[in-house]
Scaffold this motif. Structure first.
Motif, PDB file in Angstrom:
ATOM      1  N   GLY A  20      59.436 -57.297 -25.040  1.00 55.61           N
ATOM      2  CA  GLY A  20      58.060 -57.990 -25.197  1.00 55.61           C
ATOM      3  C   GLY A  20      57.266 -57.452 -26.305  1.00 55.61           C
ATOM      4  O   GLY A  20      57.678 -56.598 -27.281  1.00 55.61           O
ATOM      5  N   VAL A  21      55.937 -57.652 -26.391  1.00 50.74           N
ATOM      6  CA  VAL A  21      55.008 -57.418 -27.381  1.00 50.74           C
ATOM      7  C   VAL A  21      53.725 -56.624 -26.851  1.00 50.74           C
ATOM      8  O   VAL A  21      53.482 -56.681 -25.576  1.00 50.74           O
ATOM      9  CB  VAL A  21      54.515 -58.474 -28.258  1.00 50.74           C
ATOM     10  N   LYS A  22      53.070 -55.742 -27.775  1.00 50.86           N
ATOM     11  CA  LYS A  22      52.029 -55.042 -27.030  1.00 50.86           C
ATOM     12  C   LYS A  22      50.846 -54.904 -28.221  1.00 50.86           C
ATOM     13  O   LYS A  22      51.259 -54.879 -29.324  1.00 50.86           O
ATOM     14  CB  LYS A  22      52.712 -53.571 -26.809  1.00 50.86           C
ATOM     15  N   GLY A  23      49.890 -54.683 -27.725  1.00 49.42           N
ATOM     16  CA  GLY A  23      48.692 -54.470 -28.695  1.00 49.42           C
ATOM     17  C   GLY A  23      47.574 -53.524 -28.053  1.00 49.42           C
ATOM     18  O   GLY A  23      47.429 -53.355 -26.933  1.00 49.42           O
ATOM     19  N   PHE A  24      46.653 -53.147 -28.945  1.00 44.52           N
ATOM     20  CA  PHE A  24      45.428 -52.463 -28.606  1.00 44.52           C
ATOM     21  C   PHE A  24      44.249 -53.161 -28.910  1.00 44.52           C
ATOM     22  O   PHE A  24      44.027 -53.467 -30.003  1.00 44.52           O
ATOM     23  CB  PHE A  24      45.574 -51.080 -29.473  1.00 44.52           C
ATOM     24  N   LEU A  25      43.371 -53.331 -27.831  1.00 44.77           N
ATOM     25  CA  LEU A  25      42.034 -54.084 -27.909  1.00 44.77           C
ATOM     26  C   LEU A  25      40.945 -53.090 -28.135  1.00 44.77           C
ATOM     27  O   LEU A  25      40.080 -53.528 -28.465  1.00 44.77           O
ATOM     28  CB  LEU A  25      42.050 -55.173 -26.718  1.00 44.77           C
TER      29      LEU A  25
ATOM     30  N   PRO B  62      56.744 -61.726 -23.447  1.00 46.15           N
ATOM     31  CA  PRO B  62      55.445 -61.251 -22.345  1.00 46.15           C
ATOM     32  C   PRO B  62      54.611 -60.389 -23.262  1.00 46.15           C
ATOM     33  O   PRO B  62      54.921 -59.860 -24.192  1.00 46.15           O
ATOM     34  CB  PRO B  62      56.246 -60.497 -21.426  1.00 46.15           C
ATOM     35  N   VAL B  63      53.144 -60.398 -22.954  1.00 47.02           N
ATOM     36  CA  VAL B  63      52.203 -59.709 -23.909  1.00 47.02           C
ATOM     37  C   VAL B  63      51.523 -58.663 -23.039  1.00 47.02           C
ATOM     38  O   VAL B  63      51.122 -58.790 -21.764  1.00 47.02           O
ATOM     39  CB  VAL B  63      51.003 -60.633 -24.191  1.00 47.02           C
ATOM     40  N   ARG B  64      51.540 -57.425 -23.574  1.00 49.23           N
ATOM     41  CA  ARG B  64      50.787 -56.247 -22.658  1.00 49.23           C
ATOM     42  C   ARG B  64      49.828 -55.755 -23.715  1.00 49.23           C
ATOM     43  O   ARG B  64      49.781 -55.293 -24.921  1.00 49.23           O
ATOM     44  CB  ARG B  64      51.748 -55.192 -22.381  1.00 49.23           C
ATOM     45  N   ILE B  65      48.502 -55.645 -23.158  1.00 51.29           N
ATOM     46  CA  ILE B  65      47.325 -55.469 -23.936  1.00 51.29           C
ATOM     47  C   ILE B  65      46.396 -54.118 -23.536  1.00 51.29           C
ATOM     48  O   ILE B  65      46.206 -53.997 -22.185  1.00 51.29           O
ATOM     49  CB  ILE B  65      46.403 -56.356 -24.094  1.00 51.29           C
ATOM     50  N   HIS B  66      46.553 -52.936 -24.342  1.00 50.46           N
ATOM     51  CA  HIS B  66      45.756 -51.846 -23.937  1.00 50.46           C
ATOM     52  C   HIS B  66      44.258 -52.095 -23.747  1.00 50.46           C
ATOM     53  O   HIS B  66      43.554 -52.567 -24.800  1.00 50.46           O
ATOM     54  CB  HIS B  66      45.884 -50.769 -24.994  1.00 50.46           C
ATOM     55  N   CYS B  67      43.424 -52.006 -22.580  1.00 50.97           N
ATOM     56  CA  CYS B  67      42.250 -52.216 -22.334  1.00 50.97           C
ATOM     57  C   CYS B  67      41.797 -51.222 -21.597  1.00 50.97           C
ATOM     58  O   CYS B  67      41.692 -51.277 -20.062  1.00 50.97           O
ATOM     59  CB  CYS B  67      42.005 -53.561 -21.743  1.00 50.97           C
ATOM     60  N   VAL B  68      41.258 -50.172 -21.902  1.00 48.36           N
ATOM     61  CA  VAL B  68      40.461 -49.061 -21.010  1.00 48.36           C
ATOM     62  C   VAL B  68      39.199 -49.622 -20.183  1.00 48.36           C
ATOM     63  O   VAL B  68      39.139 -49.302 -19.469  1.00 48.36           O
ATOM     64  CB  VAL B  68      40.431 -48.054 -22.038  1.00 48.36           C
TER      65      VAL B  68
ATOM     66  N   ILE C 240      47.669 -56.363 -18.468  1.00 48.10           N
ATOM     67  CA  ILE C 240      46.598 -55.509 -18.925  1.00 48.10           C
ATOM     68  C   ILE C 240      47.077 -53.933 -18.581  1.00 48.10           C
ATOM     69  O   ILE C 240      47.078 -53.633 -17.636  1.00 48.10           O
ATOM     70  CB  ILE C 240      45.086 -55.981 -18.638  1.00 48.10           C
ATOM     71  N   GLU C 241      46.893 -52.937 -19.436  1.00 50.22           N
ATOM     72  CA  GLU C 241      47.163 -51.762 -19.633  1.00 50.22           C
ATOM     73  C   GLU C 241      45.951 -51.071 -19.205  1.00 50.22           C
ATOM     74  O   GLU C 241      44.913 -51.077 -19.915  1.00 50.22           O
ATOM     75  CB  GLU C 241      47.956 -51.479 -20.748  1.00 50.22           C
ATOM     76  N   HIS C 242      45.978 -49.939 -18.332  1.00 49.29           N
ATOM     77  CA  HIS C 242      45.072 -48.824 -18.072  1.00 49.29           C
ATOM     78  C   HIS C 242      43.899 -49.297 -16.957  1.00 49.29           C
ATOM     79  O   HIS C 242      43.830 -48.838 -16.060  1.00 49.29           O
ATOM     80  CB  HIS C 242      44.497 -48.491 -19.389  1.00 49.29           C
ATOM     81  N   ILE C 243      43.148 -50.345 -17.438  1.00 49.24           N
ATOM     82  CA  ILE C 243      41.912 -50.714 -16.800  1.00 49.24           C
ATOM     83  C   ILE C 243      41.263 -49.537 -15.830  1.00 49.24           C
ATOM     84  O   ILE C 243      41.100 -49.662 -14.731  1.00 49.24           O
ATOM     85  CB  ILE C 243      42.675 -51.819 -15.622  1.00 49.24           C
ATOM     86  N   GLU C 244      40.748 -48.743 -16.693  1.00 49.01           N
ATOM     87  CA  GLU C 244      39.838 -47.452 -16.147  1.00 49.01           C
ATOM     88  C   GLU C 244      38.561 -48.198 -15.721  1.00 49.01           C
ATOM     89  O   GLU C 244      37.973 -47.467 -15.022  1.00 49.01           O
ATOM     90  CB  GLU C 244      39.843 -46.448 -17.115  1.00 49.01           C
TER      91      GLU C 244
END
Length: 541
Positions: A289-294, A341-347, A375-379
Motif C-alpha cells: 500500500g501507500v504511506k504519508g506523513f501529515l 490501502p493508505v497509512r498516514i502518520h498522525c502523532v 492512522i499511525e501513532h495517535i499519541e
C-alpha cells in the motif's frame, strides 16, 4: 490420515482468538498449521517421523507481527556501520561517542549515527553542526534523531547532500542560525530526503550483509512479520533496493514477512505504485500500500494540535500540516480507488482529525471499498474523534513503548488535562476500533515485549506512571492480540497469519515463560526460545 511434520505441546497456548491460554498442542505440516487442539488430542497427528517438542509451562503463541517499522532505516541503525547514540544523555556525551566511533572506523566514508533524542537530553537546546564539525572534521557526518524526524549534520554532510540556506522545501525545513546560515539541523521527511539518500546509501553487498544480520535479530526476538514504512518514492534508487530485497526473499534469506508502503502524499496518479505492487508481491516481500506523513513529533513542536502547545502557546505545530485538507482528500480517494490501502502518520490530534476527514471523504467518493486504511501513532486524540475509527473502518496503529520513551514529555507539551487522551489504547478498543501494535523501529528497538508491557502497565522505564494516570491500560490478552492478529489485519493478511488456527501459515513463537501467570512487571522481560516462520525453525535458544 495426514500426519504432522512437527507437533508443539504446551500447558499454555495463546492462539490470539481466545482470551486466555489453554493446555494443548499445534500440529504443523509443511508450512501450515494442520490443527490446533486442546488437551492431548494433537497426538493423533503424530507418526514415527513426527518431531514432537514439549514446552511444559512456556507460552506458545503466534509469531509477533510488528505493525509499523522502517525496514531499511532500522536494519542500518542496527548494524555495525552506525554509532548507537540511544544511551547518550547530552550533546557532549553523544559527541564523545561519535569521536570514538570515527577513530575506530577509518574505513567508513561517512560517519553515521542514530538514536539521540531531546527527551533524554533533559530538553537541552538542540545540537548544531559546530560540535559535529569538531568531532568529525574529515568526513560527512549524519546523526539521525531517534524520532526519525530530525537529523543533525556536519558541514561536510550539508555540502555533500546539496543543502543550501535559501532552499525552499515543499514540507519540512532546514535549520538556520541567527545569521541565516545553516545550523546543521534538518526537520521532517521531505526535507530530510537529501540527507537520507546519503545516510542509507550502501553497496549491494553491504545491503545484503546488513539485511541478513537484521533478519537473524528479528528471528531471535520472535518477530515473523514487519513493514517498510518509509514511504519510498518511485525512483530507480529505491527500486534497485527493492530488487535486492526481493532477490534475498526469493533465496530464503528473509525470516520475517516484509510489507512495504510507498509514497503517497501529494499524488493522485498511482499507476507506478500499482506496477510495484505487481512486481514485488511474494509471501515474504511485497508492496502492500501507500504511506504519508501529515505531521511530525511533539518533541520539536511539529506535531499538529487542535489547541496551542501548553509550553509554546504561540503555535499549534511548526510547519504543519504537511499537506492541505483538499490535497490530502484527493490523494486518499485516488489511492483507495486504485485499490491501495493508505497509512498516514498522525502523532497529534489535529493530524488525526484531518486523516479521519480524508478517509471519510474517500468512502463518500468511492463507496465501501473494503480496504484497510490506517492512522499511525495517535499519541494524542480528541475524544470526539475516537468513535470515528470504528465508524469509518480505520485501524489505530500504535506503539506502546513510545509512551515511556517520551519520559512524560506530553505533560509539559500539552498539560495534564489534555493528556487524559494521550495514547488512548483502551478507549479506542472499547469504541470498537481495530488496534494494531508495533515499535516504529528504529525509534525503539524491535523487541515487542517492552511495548506490550507499556500498554498493560502504563509505566516508565523506572517503574513510575508514564504520562497522565488516565486509565488507558489494556489486558495482556488485548495487547498481544494487537501485536499479532491486529497487525496482521493492517497488512491484509489476518486470513493467513496472526493467530494459531487450522489452515493458517505456521508462524509461531515459544516464549521463555508464561507472562499470563507472572507479575506484570516481568512482561517486558519475556524472551523467545523458539521462532518458527513458514513452518521452519528460524531461531532456537
Amino acid at each position: 490420515m495426514i500426519y504432522a511434520d512437527m507437533i508443539i505441546r504446551s500447558n499454555a497456548i495463546f492462539d490470539s482468538v481466545s482470551d486466555e491460554p489453554y493446555e494443548g498442542g499445534i500440529a504443523i505440516k509443511d508450512n501450515k498449521i494442520l490443527d490446533v487442539c486442546e488437551g492431548d488430542e494433537v497426538i493423533k497427528y503424530a507418526s514415527k517421523d513426527t518431531e514432537v517438542l514439549v514446552f511444559k509451562d512456556k507460552l506458545v503463541m503466534p509469531g509477533l507481527i510488528d505493525g509499523h517499522d522502517h525496514l531499511w532505516w532500522g536494519a542500518v541503525a542496527d548494524s555495525s556501520h552506525v554509532v548507537n547514540l540511544t544511551e547518550s544523555k547530552s550533546e557532549e556525551e553523544a559527541i564523545e561517542m561519535i569521536k570514538k566511533f570515527a577513530e575506530e572506523h577509518p574505513e567508513e566514508p561517512r560517519i553515521r549515527g542514530f538514536g539521540w533524542f531531546p527527551a533524554t537530553w533533559n530538553d537541552a537546546p538542540l545540537p548544531t553542526k559546530a560540535s559535529l564539525d569538531e568531532a568529525v572534521p574529515d568526513r560527512p557526518a549524519y546523526m539521525n534523531c531517534a524520532d526519525a524526524h530530525t537529523a543533525w549534520l556536519n558541514t561536510k554532510a550539508l555540502e555533500e547532500s546539496g543543502y543550501r540556506a535559501d532552499m525552499v522545501m515543499k514540507a519540512g525545513s532546514i535549520g538556520l542560525d541567527e545569521n541565516g546560515e545553516m545550523n546543521g539541523l534538518i526537520f521532517e521527511p521531505d526535507a530530510l530526503e537529501l540527507a537520507w539518500n546519503k545516510f542509507y546509501d550502501f553497496p549491494d553487498d553491504q545491503i545484503e550483509e546488513i539485511m541478513k544480520d537484521f533478519m537473524s535479530g528479528l528471528a531471535k526476538h520472535g518477530v515473523t512479520a514487519l513493514s517498510e514504512m518509509s514511504a519510498d518514492d518511485y525512483v530507480p534508487f529505491y527500486h534497485h533496493r527493492y530488487e535486492i530485497f526481493k532477490k534475498m526473499a526469493d533465496e530464503g534469506w528473509f525470516t520475517s514477512r516484509v510489507h512495504a508502503y510507498t509514497k503517497f502524499m501529494g499524488m493522485t496518479d498511482f499507476t507506478e505504485c500499482c506496477k510495484w505492487t505487481e512486481e514485488f508481491n511474494s509471501p515474504y516481500f511485497r508492496v502492500s500500500g501507500v504511506k504519508g506523513f501529515l505531521d511530525g513529533v511533539t518533541s520539536t513542536y511539529t506535531g499538529l494540535t487542535l489547541e496551542p502547545y501548553e509550553d509554546r502557546p504561540d503555535t499549534c505545530g511548526i510547519g504543519v500540516p504537511l499537506d492541505t485538507q483538499e490535497s490530502l482528500n484527493a490523494s486518499v480517494a485516488a489511492a483507495n480507488k486504485a485499490g491501495l490501502p493508505v497509512r498516514i502518520h498522525c502523532v497529534s490530534e489535529g493530524a488525526v482529525r484531518m486523516a479521519l476527514d480524508a478517509f471519510e471523504n474517500s468512502l463518500k467518493v468511492n463507496g465501501e471499498h473494503g480496504l484497510v486504511n490506517t492512522i499511525e501513532h495517535i499519541e494524542m486524540c480528541d475524544p470526539m474523534d475516537i468513535p470515528r475509527f470504528e465508524e469509518l473502518g480505520v485501524v489505530a496503529s500504535m506503539q506502546g513503548e513510545h509512551l515511556p520513551m517520551e519520559q512524560n514529555e506530553k505533560l509539559v507539551r500539552m498539560g495534564e488535562e489534555r493528556c487524559r487522551w494521550e495514547w488512548p489504547f483502551k478507549s479506542l478498543l472499547q469504541s470498537g476500533a481495530d488496534l494494531a501494535f508495533g515499535t516504529d523501529f528504529p525509534v525503539v528497538f524491535y523487541n515487542q515485549w517492552p511495548g506490550i508491557y507499556a500498554a498493560v502497565s502504563r509505566k516508565n522505564y523506572d517503574g513510575t506512571i508514564a504520562g497522565a494516570d488516565n486509565g488507558e491500560k489494556l489486558t495482556l490478552a488485548q495487547a498481544i492480540k494487537a501485536n499479532t492478529i491486529g497487525s496482521a489485519h493492517v497488512y491484509g493478511r489476518d486470513h493467513e497469519i496472526g493467530s494459531l488456527e487450522k489452515g493458517k501459515l505456521a508462524d509461531i513463537l515459544v516464549c521463555d515463560r508464561n507472562p499470563f501467570d507472572g507479575p506484570v512487571d516481568e512482561i517486558k522481560d519475556v524472551k523467545a526460545v523458539l521462532t518458527i516462520m513458514d513452518g521452519k525453525i528460524t531461531y532456537s535458544a
